[in-house]
Structures are given as C-alpha cells and as structure tokens.
Write an enzyme that holds these catalytic residues in place. Structure first.
Site, PDB file in Angstrom:
ATOM      1  CE  LYS A   1      41.674  37.690  40.226  1.00 30.01           C
ATOM      2  NZ  LYS A   1      41.336  36.280  40.385  1.00 30.01           N
TER       3      LYS A   1
ATOM      4  N   GLY B   1      37.783  30.667  38.451  1.00 28.64           N
ATOM      5  CA  GLY B   1      36.724  30.602  39.448  1.00 28.64           C
ATOM      6  C   GLY B   1      35.546  31.483  39.081  1.00 28.64           C
TER       7      GLY B   1
ATOM      8  NE  ARG C   1      38.173  26.625  42.865  1.00 25.26           N
ATOM      9  CZ  ARG C   1      38.766  27.809  42.913  1.00 25.26           C
ATOM     10  NH1 ARG C   1      38.527  28.638  43.918  1.00 25.26           N
ATOM     11  NH2 ARG C   1      39.599  28.173  41.971  1.00 25.26           N
TER      12      ARG C   1
ATOM     13  N   GLY D   1      43.929  30.662  38.585  1.00 26.54           N
ATOM     14  CA  GLY D   1      45.357  30.939  38.427  1.00 26.54           C
ATOM     15  C   GLY D   1      46.127  29.677  38.046  1.00 26.54           C
TER      16      GLY D   1
HETATM   17  N1  LIG Z   1      34.737  45.662  31.783  1.00 19.60           N
HETATM   18  C1  LIG Z   1      34.981  45.283  33.034  1.00 19.60           C
HETATM   19  N2  LIG Z   1      35.324  46.197  33.966  1.00 19.60           N
HETATM   20  C2  LIG Z   1      35.552  45.819  35.251  1.00 19.60           C
HETATM   21  N3  LIG Z   1      35.470  44.548  35.703  1.00 19.60           N
HETATM   22  C3  LIG Z   1      35.142  43.610  34.785  1.00 19.60           C
HETATM   23  C4  LIG Z   1      34.889  43.931  33.422  1.00 19.60           C
HETATM   24  N4  LIG Z   1      34.588  42.784  32.794  1.00 19.60           N
HETATM   25  C5  LIG Z   1      34.631  41.796  33.695  1.00 19.60           C
HETATM   26  N5  LIG Z   1      34.955  42.288  34.904  1.00 19.60           N
HETATM   27  C6  LIG Z   1      35.042  41.558  36.189  1.00 19.60           C
HETATM   28  O1  LIG Z   1      36.030  40.562  36.137  1.00 19.60           O
HETATM   29  C7  LIG Z   1      35.810  39.712  37.257  1.00 19.60           C
HETATM   30  C8  LIG Z   1      36.388  38.357  36.995  1.00 19.60           C
HETATM   31  O2  LIG Z   1      37.731  38.492  36.653  1.00 19.60           O
HETATM   32  P1  LIG Z   1      38.845  37.415  36.974  1.00 19.60           P
HETATM   33  O3  LIG Z   1      40.039  37.830  36.214  1.00 19.60           O
HETATM   34  O4  LIG Z   1      38.928  37.280  38.453  1.00 19.60           O
HETATM   35  O5  LIG Z   1      38.189  36.079  36.351  1.00 19.60           O
HETATM   36  P2  LIG Z   1      38.546  34.556  36.502  1.00 19.60           P
HETATM   37  O6  LIG Z   1      39.916  34.338  35.985  1.00 19.60           O
HETATM   38  O7  LIG Z   1      37.436  33.770  35.904  1.00 19.60           O
HETATM   39  O8  LIG Z   1      38.500  34.261  38.063  1.00 19.60           O
HETATM   40  P3  LIG Z   1      39.520  33.649  39.134  1.00 19.60           P
HETATM   41  O9  LIG Z   1      40.780  34.421  39.050  1.00 19.60           O
HETATM   42  O10 LIG Z   1      38.764  33.810  40.416  1.00 19.60           O
HETATM   43  O11 LIG Z   1      39.718  32.231  38.817  1.00 19.60           O
HETATM   44  C9  LIG Z   1      34.311  39.684  37.447  1.00 19.60           C
HETATM   45  O12 LIG Z   1      34.022  39.969  38.795  1.00 19.60           O
HETATM   46  C10 LIG Z   1      33.785  40.760  36.503  1.00 19.60           C
HETATM   47  O13 LIG Z   1      32.828  41.614  37.091  1.00 19.60           O
HETATM   48  O1  LIG Z   2      40.788  30.656  43.899  1.00 17.37           O
HETATM   49  C1  LIG Z   2      41.804  30.087  43.476  1.00 17.37           C
HETATM   50  O2  LIG Z   2      42.239  30.283  42.306  1.00 17.37           O
HETATM   51  C2  LIG Z   2      42.484  29.054  44.347  1.00 17.37           C
HETATM   52  O3  LIG Z   2      41.653  28.604  45.386  1.00 17.37           O
HETATM   53  C3  LIG Z   2      43.780  29.622  44.881  1.00 17.37           C
HETATM   54  O4  LIG Z   2      43.496  30.737  45.680  1.00 17.37           O
HETATM   55  P1  LIG Z   2      44.588  31.908  45.843  1.00 17.37           P
HETATM   56  O5  LIG Z   2      44.675  32.607  44.497  1.00 17.37           O
HETATM   57  O6  LIG Z   2      44.087  32.783  46.954  1.00 17.37           O
HETATM   58  O7  LIG Z   2      45.898  31.232  46.185  1.00 17.37           O
END
Ligand SMILES: Nc1ncnc2c1ncn2[C@@H]1O[C@H](COP(=O)(O)OP(=O)(O)OP(=O)(O)O)[C@@H](O)[C@H]1O
Ligand SMILES: O=C(O)[C@H](O)COP(=O)(O)O
Length: 408
Positions: free
Chosen positions: A207, A365, A39, A389
């Site tokens: 998530k 991220g 980033r 997000g």
């Molecule tokens: N089977 C699982 N059980 C628990 N956690 C998991 C599993 N598979 C993946 N993860 C976790 O999910 C996390 C990432 O999930 P997230 O939904 O935050 O991803 P992202 O959308 O790429 O990230 P961000 O929301 O930061 O942009 C990682 O830390 C990973 O360890």
């Molecule tokens: O990590 C992100 O997706 C952005 O920097 C926004 O952060 P936030 O989900 O804490 O608002």
C-alpha cells in the site's frame, strides 16, 4: 488526557452490568478457517478481566470490508469459533448486529458471559459518513445494554476509523480504554518520544501511497529508513531507474524525489535495496533471478520482469542495519512472502529484529502474519502491534478518532 481506564471501570463495579466492548477480530481466513489468530489472542485479556468480574460482555467487531449488508464470506463466525477455542470462557454468537438474534441473546446473557455480535459492517450505518446514521446505530447498540451499560474500546486496529462502534458509541455510553489499546499506545509512544538512537525504520508492503505520509513524519526522527516490498520501485523510479512490470505508483515519483532530497538535508538516510529478485510472473512457481536494482530490465525477462523481493545482498545489509539499531519499527513485508521463493527478504528482516537487543516493534496485519508464517514467535520481538493502518496513522501524528472521543 483524561481517558478512563478499564481498571477504573472494574473498580466502579461491573458485576451483572452490561459492558459493550469493541474488539478487533479482523483476521485473515482461508477456506473458512483463521490463518493468523494474533488479533483474537490479543483481545482475550480485556474480555477475561470483565468476565472474571461478572460483567455481561457484548463484543462488537468487524471482518474485512463487506458492503454494508450481510455477506456470508465476511461472517465473523470463524473468528468467534476460534475465540471460543482459545478463551477460558464460553463465547456465544448472535447472527445479526442489532436484530432479533442480538436482542434476544443480549437480553438473556448471564453475568460473566460473552456474546459476540455478527460483523458490525453488515450494517451500513457503521461506516456511514452521515453522523446521524452512525449515531442511530450507536443508540441501538447501547439499547442492547438496557441503556445503562458501559463501553470499552479495545480495538486498537480500528481506532483510526470514525465508525459507529468505535466513535459514536463513546458519546452514548460511559466510555473506557481497554488494556490492549492502552498497551499499544504505550509502546508506540516510545517510538515518537525520544526513541533511543540509532532509530531504524523499515517499510515495505504494497500500500505505497498509504505509507508515503508516514515517511514524511518519520524522516525527522529516524536515523535511517530502509525501503523494501512494493514501495521500492517508486523509489528506484525516482532515482531514474527502470523497474519493468513491478508495482509502481507513477503519480508519487515526484513526491518520492522530494523525500530523497529532504532526507539528505535532515540527516535521515534512505537505504534502498541494491539487488532485486525479478520474476516472469506473479505466481508461486514463477521463474526468477537476482539482478542489480539499477539494472532490473537486464534480467532475462526484460521489461516484463516483476520485482517480487529484495535480493540476498540487500537482505544481509538490511538485517545488519536492523540488528545494530537501538529502536526499530517495521511495517510491511519486503516481498511477496506468501510465495516461498520470495520470502527471503522478509525472513532476513525478521531475523535482524530478532537479533536486535533494542526496542523492536512490528506493525501491520500482513507483517504480523508474515513473521508468524515464517516461524517466528511473538517473543522474538519487543512488540507486535495489532494495528496496521492505526499504528501508521499514530506515527504520522494524526488524531485517532477512537482515542480522541475517549478523552471528550
Ligand atoms: N514487490 C512486491 N510486489 C507486490 N506486492 C508485494 C511486494 N512486496 C510485498 N508485497 C505484498 O504486500 C502485501 C502486504 O502489504 P501491506 O501494505 O498490506 O502490509 P501491512 O501494512 O503489513 O498490512 P496491513 O495493512 O494489513 O496491516 C503482502 O501481501 C505482500 O505480498
Ligand atoms: O485490518 C485493520 O487494519 C483493521 O482491522 C482495520 O480494518 P480496516 O482497514 O478495514 O478499517
């Protein structure tokens, strides 16, 4: 849309003029060091352009989710140090948001220089639900520019937030869209407007409920939805399977059942893993074994087993499907990639995208950090989005406040 661009601002002239830029410098840290600077790198071109044209640039950014007060753990200092190392211009740092340090440093800022303010979320008004509170902060920020500055939104990762530095400030100063926001929107719009077929969407991560809404929207567009990561277990439970102690959102099981039947009606195929890597605990050194996805509790860990990755057969199937897609969007790791033993699924999916000759977009991220950690480079994909997000909300078809306000 009649959004004003950075080029328009530059051609209006920024020499010796204050420009307040919202950047997304929200990067992962470990032991006070930035572990993925994607980033930060992505934020440099817009800042550089302004510097080259003689602007006095003041950057607003957040890091993590501090509770509206200064907290050393969330200081932007490490991100600013990294920006200073990477950028071809010098970077100053104010250790407050609109306090004495910011006022003094902004006041003496030279043309063609960059000042980054401390974590904007140290001020509780930034994220306040009260419009007047946010507007008060926005006015203080604008005052740092002597009231006659311009505002550039370059923080694509934060455009889905109705925050003072993203939304309200655009009502106080003349507002422009940064080049990062523009290029992100250009790529993401190709995923929603006539994407080339087959269109493959890969979703994982932890998530789960955040991502269920995006499924609803993408089902009508994608040819297949490949589900991995922590989301899998809610899907397997919806199919009537036991998932041991894996991540499960029980209150979403009925919703997921609805998706599975609607997907079939719409011709969108849900592809679920056929095997899972099950572990005895959530740890790097956990004991683990591969079991069929429909018999997870048959592992030697029984009902205590935790699914931490998709299995090798599923990884191959996913990679093949992805490699033959014409448009691929991927959000969320397939497993707990932070532990080497459970990174196989994520690595296979990244490899599938690398082999794919179509449009490949990685959003999120953690997903971006995962591919870099696993040794892939940005050029292995058509685009790595800086928005997690934000990119999901865009694909959900939601209005993004940070963009909508630029169009006002
Ligand atoms: N089977 C699982 N059980 C628990 N956690 C998991 C599993 N598979 C993946 N993860 C976790 O999910 C996390 C990432 O999930 P997230 O939904 O935050 O991803 P992202 O959308 O790429 O990230 P961000 O929301 O930061 O942009 C990682 O830390 C990973 O360890
Ligand atoms: O990590 C992100 O997706 C952005 O920097 C926004 O952060 P936030 O989900 O804490 O608002």
């Amino acid at each position: 849309m009649t959004i004003k661009t950075l080029d328009e601002l530059i051609s209006d002239g920024v020499d010796n003029r204050y420009v307040l830029v919202r950047s997304d410098l929200n990067v992962p840290l470990a032991d006070g060091k930035v572990t993925d600077d994607g980033r930060i790198r992505a934020s440099i071109p817009t800042l550089q352009l302004l510097v080259e044209h003689g602007a006095k640039v003041i950057v607003m950014a957040h890091l993590g989710r501090p509770k509206g007060q200064p907290d050393e753990k969330y200081s932007l200092r490490p991100a600013v140090d990294r920006l200073d190392e990477l950028a071809p211009f010098a970077v100053e740092f104010a250790d407050d948001v609109t306090g004495p340090s910011a006022v003094e440093r902004a006041g003496t800022l030279a043309a063609g220089s960059v000042l980054v303010l401390q974590n904007i979320r140290f001020d509780p008004r930034e994220t306040s639900k009260d419009d007047a509170q946010r507007m008060e902060l926005a006015r203080e920020l604008a005052a740092l520019t002597g009231g006659s500055g311009a505002y550039v939104d370059d923080a694509f990762g934060a455009v889905h937030r109705k925050h003072a530095s993203v939304y309200d400030i655009a009502e106080v100063l003349p507002a422009y869209e940064g080049n990062l926001v523009r290029s992100e929107l250009e790529v993401l719009s190709r995923l929603t407007t006539d994407p080339a077929k087959p269109y493959v969407v890969v979703l994982g991560g932890s998530k789960v409920s955040d991502k269920l809404a995006v499924i609803e929207n993408l089902m009508t567009r994608a040819d297949s939805l490949l589900i991995g990561g922590g989301m899998v277990f809610t899907f397997l439970a919806a199919q009537g399977h036991k998932v041991g102690a894996s991540l499960l959102e029980e209150d979403q099981i009925e919703t997921v059942k609805g998706y599975l039947s609607r997907g079939a009606e719409l011709g969108c195929e849900f592809v679920l893993p056929t095997d899972i890597v099950v572990a005895d605990k959530f740890a790097a050194d956990a004991e683990h074994e591969v079991v069929p996805a429909d018999a997870m509790e048959d592992s030697r860990f029984g009902a205590a087993g935790i699914g931490l990755d998709i299995g090798p057969d599923s990884a191959r199937t996913f990679a093949d499907r992805i490699a033959s897609g014409a448009t691929v969007f991927w959000n969320g790791p397939m497993g707990v990639f932070e532990f080497d033993a459970f990174a196989g699924g994520t690595k296979a999916v990244a490899e599938g995208l690398k082999q794919c000759s179509g449009l490949t977009v990685v959003g999120g991220g953690d997903s971006a950090a995962a591919v870099r950690k696993l040794g892939f480079s940005d050029s292995d994909f058509s685009h790595i989005s800086t928005g997690g997000g934000a990119s999901l909300e865009y694909l959900e078809g939601k209005e993004l406040p940070g963009i909508a306000v630029l169009d006002k």
